[in-house]
Each structure stands twice: as structure tokens, then as C-alpha cells.
Design an enzyme around this catalytic site. Structure first.
Site, PDB file in Angstrom:
ATOM      1  N   LYS A 147     152.064  11.219 -63.897  1.00  0.00           N
ATOM      2  CA  LYS A 147     151.301  10.464 -64.907  1.00  0.00           C
ATOM      3  C   LYS A 147     150.490  11.389 -65.818  1.00  0.00           C
ATOM      4  O   LYS A 147     150.524  11.248 -67.037  1.00  0.00           O
ATOM      5  CB  LYS A 147     150.335   9.466 -64.226  1.00  0.00           C
ATOM      6  CG  LYS A 147     151.013   8.428 -63.362  1.00  0.00           C
ATOM      7  CD  LYS A 147     150.028   7.396 -62.832  1.00  0.00           C
ATOM      8  CE  LYS A 147     148.952   7.951 -61.925  1.00  0.00           C
ATOM      9  NZ  LYS A 147     149.445   8.475 -60.636  1.00  0.00           N
ATOM     10  N   ARG A 178     143.569  21.649 -55.705  1.00  0.00           N
ATOM     11  CA  ARG A 178     142.774  20.431 -55.511  1.00  0.00           C
ATOM     12  C   ARG A 178     142.508  20.196 -54.025  1.00  0.00           C
ATOM     13  O   ARG A 178     143.417  20.300 -53.218  1.00  0.00           O
ATOM     14  CB  ARG A 178     143.518  19.223 -56.099  1.00  0.00           C
ATOM     15  CG  ARG A 178     143.131  18.929 -57.523  1.00  0.00           C
ATOM     16  CD  ARG A 178     143.943  17.840 -58.131  1.00  0.00           C
ATOM     17  NE  ARG A 178     143.843  16.572 -57.409  1.00  0.00           N
ATOM     18  CZ  ARG A 178     144.305  15.424 -57.897  1.00  0.00           C
ATOM     19  NH1 ARG A 178     144.873  15.405 -59.088  1.00  0.00           N
ATOM     20  NH2 ARG A 178     144.192  14.319 -57.209  1.00  0.00           N
ATOM     21  N   ARG A 224     146.609   9.187 -49.333  1.00  0.00           N
ATOM     22  CA  ARG A 224     146.651   8.723 -50.730  1.00  0.00           C
ATOM     23  C   ARG A 224     147.913   7.897 -50.991  1.00  0.00           C
ATOM     24  O   ARG A 224     147.879   6.922 -51.746  1.00  0.00           O
ATOM     25  CB  ARG A 224     146.556   9.919 -51.688  1.00  0.00           C
ATOM     26  CG  ARG A 224     145.131  10.482 -51.721  1.00  0.00           C
ATOM     27  CD  ARG A 224     145.064  11.858 -52.347  1.00  0.00           C
ATOM     28  NE  ARG A 224     145.540  11.857 -53.708  1.00  0.00           N
ATOM     29  CZ  ARG A 224     146.093  12.905 -54.299  1.00  0.00           C
ATOM     30  NH1 ARG A 224     146.247  14.039 -53.645  1.00  0.00           N
ATOM     31  NH2 ARG A 224     146.492  12.823 -55.546  1.00  0.00           N
TER      32      ARG A 224
HETATM   33  P1  AMP Z   1     143.840  11.104 -59.353  1.00  0.00           P
HETATM   34  O1  AMP Z   1     143.421  12.310 -60.109  1.00  0.00           O
HETATM   35  O2  AMP Z   1     144.129   9.938 -60.245  1.00  0.00           O
HETATM   36  O3  AMP Z   1     144.950  11.378 -58.366  1.00  0.00           O
HETATM   37  O4  AMP Z   1     142.586  10.649 -58.479  1.00  0.00           O
HETATM   38  C1  AMP Z   1     142.038  11.497 -57.480  1.00  0.00           C
HETATM   39  C2  AMP Z   1     141.078  10.699 -56.601  1.00  0.00           C
HETATM   40  O5  AMP Z   1     140.001  10.193 -57.412  1.00  0.00           O
HETATM   41  C3  AMP Z   1     141.679   9.470 -55.937  1.00  0.00           C
HETATM   42  O6  AMP Z   1     142.347   9.776 -54.730  1.00  0.00           O
HETATM   43  C4  AMP Z   1     140.429   8.620 -55.720  1.00  0.00           C
HETATM   44  O7  AMP Z   1     139.671   9.100 -54.629  1.00  0.00           O
HETATM   45  C5  AMP Z   1     139.626   8.895 -56.986  1.00  0.00           C
HETATM   46  N1  AMP Z   1     139.963   7.936 -58.063  1.00  0.00           N
HETATM   47  C6  AMP Z   1     140.580   8.198 -59.252  1.00  0.00           C
HETATM   48  N2  AMP Z   1     140.714   7.083 -59.983  1.00  0.00           N
HETATM   49  C7  AMP Z   1     140.166   6.084 -59.251  1.00  0.00           C
HETATM   50  C8  AMP Z   1     140.009   4.694 -59.447  1.00  0.00           C
HETATM   51  N3  AMP Z   1     140.453   4.083 -60.560  1.00  0.00           N
HETATM   52  N4  AMP Z   1     139.379   3.970 -58.478  1.00  0.00           N
HETATM   53  C9  AMP Z   1     138.936   4.563 -57.354  1.00  0.00           C
HETATM   54  N5  AMP Z   1     139.065   5.861 -57.089  1.00  0.00           N
HETATM   55  C10 AMP Z   1     139.674   6.631 -58.020  1.00  0.00           C
END
Ligand code: AMP
Length: 187
Positions: free
Chosen positions: A13, A133, A144
Site C-alpha cells: 500500500k 521497523r 498483525r
Molecule cells: P502500518 O504502518 O499501517 O503498517 O501501521 C503500523 C502500526 O500502526 C499498526 O500495526 C498499528 O499498531 C498502528 N496503526 C496504523 N494505522 C492504524 C489505525 N488506523 N488504527 C489503529 N492502529 C493503527
């Protein structure tokens, strides 16, 4: 154009959103990036979110919605945005709908990037080497992916009911996937 990108962690994404920005001239809004920014800035919110993110769980809807609201109401998002990582559950999808209707806006597309689970694990392992990360370790990735299956996958059904979902095959090179997206959005 207002677009939501859906897909499992590691489905590409963020990578695809960055390429779309170059063409569409609208901002890429990633709630994960906003949260990592808050952690880097050592804000109270960031400190609270870090523990949850390091487990691979979802940060509270209220915190994330607050950040999102601040971001989508900035001037550069007036003509549209690409949302990446939000909504993560159906409650957030409903909150987004309410927020956008308050702003007299609506979503145009929800693009669901489909990738095989094995491919996702391989991609995340690669990203872990490059970006380091703290939530890209094997155990956290497993959580996740579970959180995605249980809480985020139903978001696609939510948008399916509105008839705005298009599935994008996430296989092949970054350019292949981008070409599929561009063909759907016609840019
Ligand atoms: P991402 O970078 O989108 O993979 O997000 C990394 C982490 O940030 C996720 O595993 C969640 O812990 C948190 N996170 C990101 N977006 C959200 C969201 N919309 N709602 C809740 N937690 C989020």
C-alpha cells in the site's frame, strides 16, 4: 479524488501510494507514518502508541481518528487524498464516513490490493532488513496478520456495500501493480 487503499500488511500500500502521489498531486496519508512521527517526536500520544504498535495491535480509534482529522483538514488535502492504513476496522470506516460527510466530502474508490500470505511474509522480512521497523519481527508480523484478518478484512465488505471496491492483483513488480491501479483510476 479520495481513495482508500486496503490490503494486508506488506501488500504494498505505502509503495503504491507514493507512486500515485507523483501522478495525482494529492497527499498520501498513512496513519502508521503519522504514529511513527509522533513516536519519533516523543509526544505523549507517541509514547502511548508505541507499546501497542510494538505488539502489532491496533492503537485506539480515538487517537488515530484525531490524527487523521487534523491531517485531512489541511489545505493540501482539499482536492483529495490517498489513505493508507486507515480505516483498520469497521468502526473506523464509520467514523471516516461521518467525518467526510461533515466536511461535505465522499470517498471515490477503495482499492483492495490482494497478495498471497507467503508473499506478504517474504516482503515484510525484506522490509525489516531495510527499514528496521520494530514491529516487523516474525512474531509481531504474525499478530498483525491476525489483526488484519479479524478486524480489517471486514472493512472491504463495508465498502463493497457502497459499491466502491476494486480488487487489484498485488503480484508482480511494483510497476506492474501501479499500472493496474492507473488503469482502474484512468490516470
Ligand atoms: P502500518 O504502518 O499501517 O503498517 O501501521 C503500523 C502500526 O500502526 C499498526 O500495526 C498499528 O499498531 C498502528 N496503526 C496504523 N494505522 C492504524 C489505525 N488506523 N488504527 C489503529 N492502529 C493503527
Amino acid at each position: 479524488m479520495r481513495i482508500v487503499l486496503l490490503g494486508a500488511p506488506g501488500s504494498g500500500k505505502g509503495t503504491q501510494a507514493k507512486l500515485m502521489v507523483e501522478k495525482l498531486n494529492i497527499p498520501h496519508i498513512s496513519t502508521g507514518d503519522l504514529l511513527r512521527g509522533a513516536i519519533a517526536a516523543k509526544t505523549e500520544l507517541g509514547l502511548a502508541a508505541k507499546e501497542v504498535m510494538d505488539r502489532g495491535d491496533l492503537v485506539s480509534d480515538e487517537i488515530v481518528l484525531g490524527m487523521l482529522k487534523d491531517r485531512v483538514t489541511q489545505d493540501d488535502a482539499e482536492n483529495g487524498f490517498i489513505l493508507d492504513g486507515f480505516p483498520r476496522n469497521v468502526a473506523q470506516a464509520e467514523m471516516l464516513e461521518n467525518l467526510l460527510s461533515e466536511l461535505d466530502m465522499a470517498l471515490d474508490h477503495a482499492l483492495l490490493i490482494q497478495v498471497d500470505p507467503d508473499e506478504v511474509v517474504a516482503r515484510i522480512a525484506k522490509r525489516a532488513e531495510i527499514e528496521g521497523r520494530t514491529d516487523d519481527t516474525e512474531e509481531v508480523v504474525r499478530n498483525r496478520l491476525n489483526v488484519y484478518a479479524q478486524q480489517t478484512a471486514p472493512v472491504a465488505d463495508f465498502y463493497q456495500e457502497q459499491d466502491i471496491v476494486t480488487e487489484i492483483l498485488g503480484k508482480g513488480s511494483i510497476e506492474d501493480v501501479q499500472a493496474r491501479i492507473q488503469a482502474i483510476l484512468r490516470f
